[in-house]
Design a protein around this motif. Structure first.
Motif, PDB file in Angstrom:
ATOM      1  N   GLY A 115     -47.831 -36.216 -16.559  1.00 54.51           N
ATOM      2  CA  GLY A 115     -46.903 -35.239 -16.482  1.00 54.51           C
ATOM      3  C   GLY A 115     -47.608 -33.934 -15.623  1.00 54.51           C
ATOM      4  O   GLY A 115     -46.648 -32.895 -15.176  1.00 54.51           O
ATOM      5  N   LEU A 116     -48.711 -33.561 -15.900  1.00 55.07           N
ATOM      6  CA  LEU A 116     -49.574 -32.495 -15.007  1.00 55.07           C
ATOM      7  C   LEU A 116     -49.288 -32.447 -13.757  1.00 55.07           C
ATOM      8  O   LEU A 116     -49.090 -31.612 -13.115  1.00 55.07           O
ATOM      9  CB  LEU A 116     -50.991 -32.298 -15.646  1.00 55.07           C
ATOM     10  N   GLY A 117     -49.605 -33.671 -13.109  1.00 56.52           N
ATOM     11  CA  GLY A 117     -49.323 -33.898 -11.856  1.00 56.52           C
ATOM     12  C   GLY A 117     -47.943 -33.506 -11.326  1.00 56.52           C
ATOM     13  O   GLY A 117     -47.675 -33.001 -10.396  1.00 56.52           O
ATOM     14  N   ALA A 118     -46.863 -34.055 -11.846  1.00 53.44           N
ATOM     15  CA  ALA A 118     -45.659 -33.947 -11.659  1.00 53.44           C
ATOM     16  C   ALA A 118     -45.128 -32.218 -11.900  1.00 53.44           C
ATOM     17  O   ALA A 118     -44.487 -31.764 -11.163  1.00 53.44           O
ATOM     18  CB  ALA A 118     -44.585 -34.528 -12.801  1.00 53.44           C
ATOM     19  N   PHE A 119     -45.793 -31.350 -12.850  1.00 53.55           N
ATOM     20  CA  PHE A 119     -45.481 -30.183 -12.998  1.00 53.55           C
ATOM     21  C   PHE A 119     -46.029 -29.523 -11.549  1.00 53.55           C
ATOM     22  O   PHE A 119     -45.387 -28.601 -11.205  1.00 53.55           O
ATOM     23  CB  PHE A 119     -46.180 -29.605 -14.198  1.00 53.55           C
ATOM     24  N   ILE A 120     -47.183 -29.818 -11.263  1.00 57.86           N
ATOM     25  CA  ILE A 120     -47.732 -29.205 -10.098  1.00 57.86           C
ATOM     26  C   ILE A 120     -46.917 -29.499  -8.909  1.00 57.86           C
ATOM     27  O   ILE A 120     -46.720 -28.514  -7.884  1.00 57.86           O
ATOM     28  CB  ILE A 120     -49.411 -29.666  -9.572  1.00 57.86           C
ATOM     29  N   LEU A 121     -46.677 -30.546  -8.668  1.00 58.21           N
ATOM     30  CA  LEU A 121     -45.588 -31.222  -7.603  1.00 58.21           C
ATOM     31  C   LEU A 121     -44.347 -30.378  -7.405  1.00 58.21           C
ATOM     32  O   LEU A 121     -43.785 -29.792  -6.342  1.00 58.21           O
ATOM     33  CB  LEU A 121     -45.477 -32.861  -7.580  1.00 58.21           C
ATOM     34  N   PHE A 122     -43.512 -30.648  -8.811  1.00 60.31           N
ATOM     35  CA  PHE A 122     -42.362 -29.875  -8.711  1.00 60.31           C
ATOM     36  C   PHE A 122     -42.396 -28.319  -8.666  1.00 60.31           C
ATOM     37  O   PHE A 122     -41.567 -27.917  -8.166  1.00 60.31           O
ATOM     38  CB  PHE A 122     -41.859 -30.229 -10.091  1.00 60.31           C
ATOM     39  N   LEU A 123     -43.535 -27.807  -9.020  1.00 56.10           N
ATOM     40  CA  LEU A 123     -43.782 -26.344  -8.861  1.00 56.10           C
ATOM     41  C   LEU A 123     -43.854 -26.007  -7.380  1.00 56.10           C
ATOM     42  O   LEU A 123     -43.294 -24.885  -6.986  1.00 56.10           O
ATOM     43  CB  LEU A 123     -44.534 -25.914  -9.668  1.00 56.10           C
ATOM     44  N   GLN A 124     -44.745 -26.556  -6.803  1.00 57.61           N
ATOM     45  CA  GLN A 124     -44.664 -26.315  -5.331  1.00 57.61           C
ATOM     46  C   GLN A 124     -43.825 -26.951  -4.441  1.00 57.61           C
ATOM     47  O   GLN A 124     -43.528 -26.211  -3.479  1.00 57.61           O
ATOM     48  CB  GLN A 124     -46.181 -27.259  -4.803  1.00 57.61           C
ATOM     49  N   THR A 125     -42.736 -27.674  -4.575  1.00 60.46           N
ATOM     50  CA  THR A 125     -41.724 -28.118  -3.905  1.00 60.46           C
ATOM     51  C   THR A 125     -40.561 -27.419  -4.541  1.00 60.46           C
ATOM     52  O   THR A 125     -39.287 -27.674  -3.736  1.00 60.46           O
ATOM     53  CB  THR A 125     -41.601 -29.717  -4.058  1.00 60.46           C
ATOM     54  N   GLY A 126     -40.499 -26.513  -5.572  1.00 62.05           N
ATOM     55  CA  GLY A 126     -39.354 -25.669  -6.024  1.00 62.05           C
ATOM     56  C   GLY A 126     -38.196 -26.787  -6.633  1.00 62.05           C
ATOM     57  O   GLY A 126     -37.104 -26.304  -6.924  1.00 62.05           O
ATOM     58  N   PHE A 127     -38.776 -27.887  -7.323  1.00 60.01           N
ATOM     59  CA  PHE A 127     -38.049 -29.038  -7.713  1.00 60.01           C
ATOM     60  C   PHE A 127     -38.038 -28.684  -9.291  1.00 60.01           C
ATOM     61  O   PHE A 127     -37.269 -29.223 -10.199  1.00 60.01           O
ATOM     62  CB  PHE A 127     -38.408 -30.373  -7.396  1.00 60.01           C
ATOM     63  N   TYR A 128     -39.175 -27.869  -9.772  1.00 62.05           N
ATOM     64  CA  TYR A 128     -39.225 -27.533 -11.313  1.00 62.05           C
ATOM     65  C   TYR A 128     -37.919 -26.867 -11.742  1.00 62.05           C
ATOM     66  O   TYR A 128     -37.459 -25.765 -11.228  1.00 62.05           O
ATOM     67  CB  TYR A 128     -40.333 -26.550 -11.395  1.00 62.05           C
ATOM     68  N   MET A 197     -35.046 -46.454 -24.707  1.00 65.12           N
ATOM     69  CA  MET A 197     -35.885 -46.157 -25.872  1.00 65.12           C
ATOM     70  C   MET A 197     -36.917 -45.169 -25.557  1.00 65.12           C
ATOM     71  O   MET A 197     -37.516 -44.586 -26.141  1.00 65.12           O
ATOM     72  CB  MET A 197     -36.146 -47.355 -26.771  1.00 65.12           C
ATOM     73  N   ILE A 198     -37.634 -45.762 -24.278  1.00 65.24           N
ATOM     74  CA  ILE A 198     -38.887 -45.250 -24.082  1.00 65.24           C
ATOM     75  C   ILE A 198     -38.693 -43.689 -23.491  1.00 65.24           C
ATOM     76  O   ILE A 198     -39.320 -42.835 -23.908  1.00 65.24           O
ATOM     77  CB  ILE A 198     -39.556 -46.060 -23.004  1.00 65.24           C
ATOM     78  N   SER A 199     -37.811 -43.578 -22.612  1.00 62.25           N
ATOM     79  CA  SER A 199     -37.353 -42.470 -22.120  1.00 62.25           C
ATOM     80  C   SER A 199     -36.639 -41.492 -23.400  1.00 62.25           C
ATOM     81  O   SER A 199     -37.234 -40.272 -23.225  1.00 62.25           O
ATOM     82  CB  SER A 199     -36.237 -42.442 -21.191  1.00 62.25           C
ATOM     83  N   PHE A 200     -35.856 -41.915 -24.307  1.00 58.96           N
ATOM     84  CA  PHE A 200     -35.565 -40.926 -25.291  1.00 58.96           C
ATOM     85  C   PHE A 200     -36.707 -40.547 -26.176  1.00 58.96           C
ATOM     86  O   PHE A 200     -36.516 -39.513 -26.582  1.00 58.96           O
ATOM     87  CB  PHE A 200     -34.501 -41.786 -26.118  1.00 58.96           C
ATOM     88  N   ASP A 201     -37.762 -41.486 -26.202  1.00 55.72           N
ATOM     89  CA  ASP A 201     -38.694 -40.950 -27.210  1.00 55.72           C
ATOM     90  C   ASP A 201     -39.970 -40.307 -26.242  1.00 55.72           C
ATOM     91  O   ASP A 201     -40.962 -39.928 -26.862  1.00 55.72           O
ATOM     92  CB  ASP A 201     -39.231 -42.259 -27.919  1.00 55.72           C
ATOM     93  N   GLU A 202     -39.890 -40.102 -25.202  1.00 56.49           N
ATOM     94  CA  GLU A 202     -40.980 -39.737 -24.371  1.00 56.49           C
ATOM     95  C   GLU A 202     -41.141 -38.200 -24.582  1.00 56.49           C
ATOM     96  O   GLU A 202     -40.365 -37.320 -24.628  1.00 56.49           O
ATOM     97  CB  GLU A 202     -40.647 -39.809 -22.719  1.00 56.49           C
ATOM     98  N   VAL A 203     -42.536 -38.027 -24.827  1.00 56.39           N
ATOM     99  CA  VAL A 203     -42.867 -36.371 -24.899  1.00 56.39           C
ATOM    100  C   VAL A 203     -44.148 -36.204 -24.201  1.00 56.39           C
ATOM    101  O   VAL A 203     -44.068 -34.900 -23.904  1.00 56.39           O
ATOM    102  CB  VAL A 203     -42.950 -36.260 -26.402  1.00 56.39           C
ATOM    103  N   ASP A 204     -45.003 -36.826 -24.114  1.00 58.00           N
ATOM    104  CA  ASP A 204     -46.240 -36.608 -23.555  1.00 58.00           C
ATOM    105  C   ASP A 204     -46.442 -35.792 -21.987  1.00 58.00           C
ATOM    106  O   ASP A 204     -46.853 -35.106 -21.986  1.00 58.00           O
ATOM    107  CB  ASP A 204     -47.198 -37.740 -23.668  1.00 58.00           C
ATOM    108  N   ALA A 205     -45.544 -36.727 -21.446  1.00 57.18           N
ATOM    109  CA  ALA A 205     -45.391 -36.132 -19.841  1.00 57.18           C
ATOM    110  C   ALA A 205     -44.206 -35.051 -19.773  1.00 57.18           C
ATOM    111  O   ALA A 205     -44.228 -34.175 -19.069  1.00 57.18           O
ATOM    112  CB  ALA A 205     -45.214 -37.263 -18.947  1.00 57.18           C
ATOM    113  N   THR A 206     -43.117 -35.268 -20.596  1.00 52.87           N
ATOM    114  CA  THR A 206     -42.080 -34.547 -20.622  1.00 52.87           C
ATOM    115  C   THR A 206     -42.283 -32.914 -20.805  1.00 52.87           C
ATOM    116  O   THR A 206     -41.990 -31.954 -20.216  1.00 52.87           O
ATOM    117  CB  THR A 206     -40.909 -35.051 -21.572  1.00 52.87           C
ATOM    118  N   VAL A 207     -43.242 -32.652 -21.560  1.00 53.26           N
ATOM    119  CA  VAL A 207     -43.638 -31.514 -22.178  1.00 53.26           C
ATOM    120  C   VAL A 207     -44.030 -30.415 -21.049  1.00 53.26           C
ATOM    121  O   VAL A 207     -43.981 -29.412 -21.066  1.00 53.26           O
ATOM    122  CB  VAL A 207     -44.509 -31.513 -23.462  1.00 53.26           C
ATOM    123  N   PHE A 208     -44.479 -31.317 -19.987  1.00 56.44           N
ATOM    124  CA  PHE A 208     -45.014 -30.306 -18.676  1.00 56.44           C
ATOM    125  C   PHE A 208     -44.117 -29.909 -17.932  1.00 56.44           C
ATOM    126  O   PHE A 208     -44.102 -28.865 -17.172  1.00 56.44           O
ATOM    127  CB  PHE A 208     -46.176 -31.192 -17.807  1.00 56.44           C
TER     128      PHE A 208
END
Length: 271
Positions: A115-128, A197-208
């Motif tokens: 999640g942290l890596g995705a946050f940095i990547l999305f932020l730098q690429t304007g995808f966030y 079900m896994i996607s619907f319940d996901e919170v650890d990475a999604t919160v970033f």
């Protein structure tokens, strides 16, 4: 299993099932707790937390976002997982093990790091903050499960069916779709339901990577828990448990009806 060991085995299974179900029972009972801070045992019973839940409009919109993201991400994971599983199980080429390791890496890497890596990547690429950001993140998390389930099913299907279709003039894609894909129906359905079900319940990475207008239900529940300690979340969890049981009942009933129809059709053909 011998008759002598059967009672012990049943007892162990019952104890294990009770251990798994006990937390759900406490959640359901606590949803009717009259105490505002979830005192246990409940000093009384009330429906006011369900009334409070009905006033929380944010939960409904977050649930809709979670449903859409889970449906799209699970579908993408099944499609991509099928292609990846075919590549891994049906072909031999340099780097195949490396690709397999990369596909299964999200099972090992902590979700917080992803999640942290995705946050940095999305932020730098304007995808966030875009609509596809959550779907892309969940797709990465779900892909290993789809690859494992579908790949395990492909290993048990002999390639001779595809070879026969190729001998009859079908191309590679048509041979797979007509000869192998029908045998993967149950595995594809199982992979989709598990990924959903896994996607619907996901919170650890999604919160970033979640944006204020993309709030998912687990993240919304997490934020509510940080502010309030009342049993409103227990009421919401009870509703989700009831919805899950209803879906399972419908799936089992449908599967049972399909199996019965198949047996009757088989008997009719035999006659």
């Amino acid at each position: 299993m011998s008759d002598r060991n059967r009672p012990l085995t049943i007892a162990v299974l019952v104890i294990g099932l009770a251990y798994l179900v006990a937390p759900l029972v406490f959640v359901v009972v606590n949803s009717f707790n009259d105490s505002g801070y979830g005192a246990w045992p409940p000093p009384g019973f009330s429906l006011r937390w369900y009334e409070r839940l009905a006033d929380q409009e944010g939960f409904l919109s977050a649930a809709l976002v979670s449903l859409v993201v889970a449906a799209v991400a699970a579908l993408g994971a099944v499609l991509a997982g099928t292609a990846a599983a075919v590549s891994i199980t049906r072909f031999r080429y340099p780097g195949r093990r490396l690709i397999e390791s990369l596909l299964l890496a999200p099972l090992i890497v902590p979700k917080v790091a992803i999640g942290l890596g995705a946050f940095i990547l999305f932020l730098q690429t304007g995808f966030y903050g875009r609509d596809g950001a959550l779907v892309a993140l969940h797709l990465v998390l779900l892909l290993p499960f789809a690859v494992n389930i579908i790949g395990g099913a492909l290993v048990r299907i002999p390639p001779v069916y595809e070879q026969a279709a190729r001998d009859l003039g079908a191309g590679p894609v048509r041979a797979f779709v007509s000869a192998t894909l029908p045998q993967l129906r149950r595995s594809l359905l199982a992979a989709y339901l598990l990924c959903f079900m896994i996607s619907f319940d996901e919170v650890d990475a999604t919160v970033f990577v979640v944006a204020p207008d993309q709030m998912t239900l687990p993240v919304s529940m997490y934020q509510y828990l940080q502010k309030y300690q009342d049993p409103t979340l227990a009421a919401l969890s009870t509703v989700l448990i009831g919805a899950t049981l209803a879906i399972v009942a419908v799936v089992l009933t449908t599967a049972g009806a399909s199996a019965t129809a198949g047996l009757q059709g088989g008997k009719g053909r035999i006659k």
